[in-house]
Write a protein that holds these residues in place. Sequence first.
Motif, short mmCIF file in Angstrom:
data_model
loop_
_atom_site.label_atom_id
_atom_site.label_comp_id
_atom_site.label_asym_id
_atom_site.label_seq_id
_atom_site.Cartn_x
_atom_site.Cartn_y
_atom_site.Cartn_z
N ARG A 54 32.32 116.06 153.50
CA ARG A 54 33.36 116.33 154.05
C ARG A 54 32.88 114.66 155.33
O ARG A 54 31.95 114.61 156.20
CB ARG A 54 33.87 116.74 154.58
CG ARG A 54 34.70 117.07 155.92
CD ARG A 54 35.13 118.24 156.97
NE ARG A 54 35.57 118.06 158.09
CZ ARG A 54 35.90 118.92 158.76
NH1 ARG A 54 35.98 120.60 158.89
NH2 ARG A 54 36.83 119.21 160.23
N GLU A 55 33.57 113.40 155.32
CA GLU A 55 33.85 112.42 155.50
C GLU A 55 34.67 112.45 156.83
O GLU A 55 35.33 111.54 155.81
CB GLU A 55 33.23 110.71 154.74
CG GLU A 55 31.54 111.32 154.16
CD GLU A 55 31.35 110.24 153.72
OE1 GLU A 55 30.54 109.19 153.58
OE2 GLU A 55 31.61 110.63 152.18
N HIS A 56 34.39 112.15 157.95
CA HIS A 56 35.85 111.35 158.73
C HIS A 56 35.53 109.72 158.84
O HIS A 56 34.51 109.59 158.85
CB HIS A 56 35.65 111.92 160.08
CG HIS A 56 36.09 113.27 160.06
ND1 HIS A 56 37.25 113.61 159.67
CD2 HIS A 56 36.12 114.52 159.65
CE1 HIS A 56 37.21 115.05 159.45
NE2 HIS A 56 36.35 115.33 159.42
N ASN A 60 38.38 110.16 163.24
CA ASN A 60 38.75 111.30 162.96
C ASN A 60 40.54 111.35 161.90
O ASN A 60 41.09 112.30 161.29
CB ASN A 60 38.69 111.77 163.75
CG ASN A 60 37.40 112.27 164.36
OD1 ASN A 60 36.22 112.39 163.30
ND2 ASN A 60 36.50 112.78 164.92
N ASN A 62 41.10 109.86 159.34
CA ASN A 62 41.05 109.86 157.84
C ASN A 62 39.90 110.61 157.60
O ASN A 62 39.28 110.72 158.23
CB ASN A 62 40.93 109.06 157.24
CG ASN A 62 42.38 108.00 156.61
OD1 ASN A 62 43.33 107.85 157.85
ND2 ASN A 62 42.85 107.56 155.82
N CYS A 63 40.49 111.85 156.62
CA CYS A 63 38.93 112.71 155.91
C CYS A 63 38.79 112.30 154.76
O CYS A 63 39.98 112.04 153.79
CB CYS A 63 39.57 114.17 156.38
SG CYS A 63 37.73 115.00 156.26
N VAL A 65 37.62 113.75 151.27
CA VAL A 65 36.03 115.06 150.86
C VAL A 65 36.02 114.81 149.58
O VAL A 65 36.95 114.94 148.16
CB VAL A 65 36.71 116.47 150.92
CG1 VAL A 65 36.77 117.71 150.20
CG2 VAL A 65 37.53 116.83 151.83
N GLU A 79 41.55 111.40 150.08
CA GLU A 79 41.17 111.01 151.31
C GLU A 79 42.83 111.58 151.76
O GLU A 79 43.45 111.40 150.90
CB GLU A 79 39.96 110.00 151.44
CG GLU A 79 40.96 109.41 152.58
CD GLU A 79 40.78 108.00 153.17
OE1 GLU A 79 40.70 107.28 154.03
OE2 GLU A 79 40.28 107.24 152.06
N ALA A 94 40.66 115.51 163.69
CA ALA A 94 39.08 115.81 162.64
C ALA A 94 40.10 117.28 161.58
O ALA A 94 40.25 117.29 159.94
CB ALA A 94 38.28 116.24 162.82
N SER A 95 40.69 118.12 162.00
CA SER A 95 40.63 119.31 161.67
C SER A 95 41.80 119.06 160.37
O SER A 95 41.90 119.36 159.63
CB SER A 95 41.14 120.41 162.44
OG SER A 95 41.36 122.04 161.46
N SER A 97 43.66 116.18 159.09
CA SER A 97 43.26 115.29 158.17
C SER A 97 42.28 115.83 156.90
O SER A 97 41.83 115.64 155.92
CB SER A 97 42.28 114.05 158.49
OG SER A 97 41.23 113.93 159.70
N PHE A 98 41.19 117.11 157.48
CA PHE A 98 40.27 117.15 156.26
C PHE A 98 41.18 118.76 156.00
O PHE A 98 41.42 118.81 154.70
CB PHE A 98 39.44 118.48 157.22
CG PHE A 98 38.91 119.36 156.80
CD1 PHE A 98 37.94 119.20 155.23
CD2 PHE A 98 38.81 120.80 156.99
CE1 PHE A 98 37.25 119.60 154.12
CE2 PHE A 98 37.63 121.87 156.17
CZ PHE A 98 37.01 121.46 154.74
#
Length: 177
Positions: A54-56, A60, A62-63, A65, A79, A94-95, A97-98
């Motif tokens: 996982r990258e932001h 934060n 956009n995420c 996976v 994304e 962050a949450s 977007s994830f």
Amino acid sequence: MELNRLREPLDINEIDFRIQSINKGMYATILAYKDARVDINRLNNVCSPLGWKREHTRDNRNCIVSIWDSKNNHWVSKEDTGTESMAEKQKGLASDSFKRACFNWGIGIELYDYPIISVKLNINEVTEYQGKFKASFNLKLKEWVWISEFTDGKITALACKDNLGKVRFNWGKFKKR
């Protein structure tokens, strides 16, 4: 790794329900949602903890996976963008977007097919403040028991009983009762 397992419907115990709004008739609209831990658990179970990342980006917003494709020896990524939460801006962003990026992998995608959940509340479950209706402490939504049924990944029935055992919502037709 069987990526189609990512799209299997979530267990009803993995889904949270919250009040979106309460109208003047004391009907509550209830939303079904997943939290980030559900996505992490599904990715760990299907891909292994070392088989995804996982990258932001964009502070934060956009995420990304990514899942390791061992057959072709590269990362495959999906994304999405999130929105800030009322409580904790950055953490919520962050949450969100994830979770949205995980929807792109199919995790919890069936939540978009859930019916509109509208429940008539009891008088003691509602308070009015400045002309707006809110849930009172007597509304024990976290204690309600929900059941669901799926056919070919699509929800076909959803129901719940409140903390006193009274049926409060019943949609669709259950086969397995």
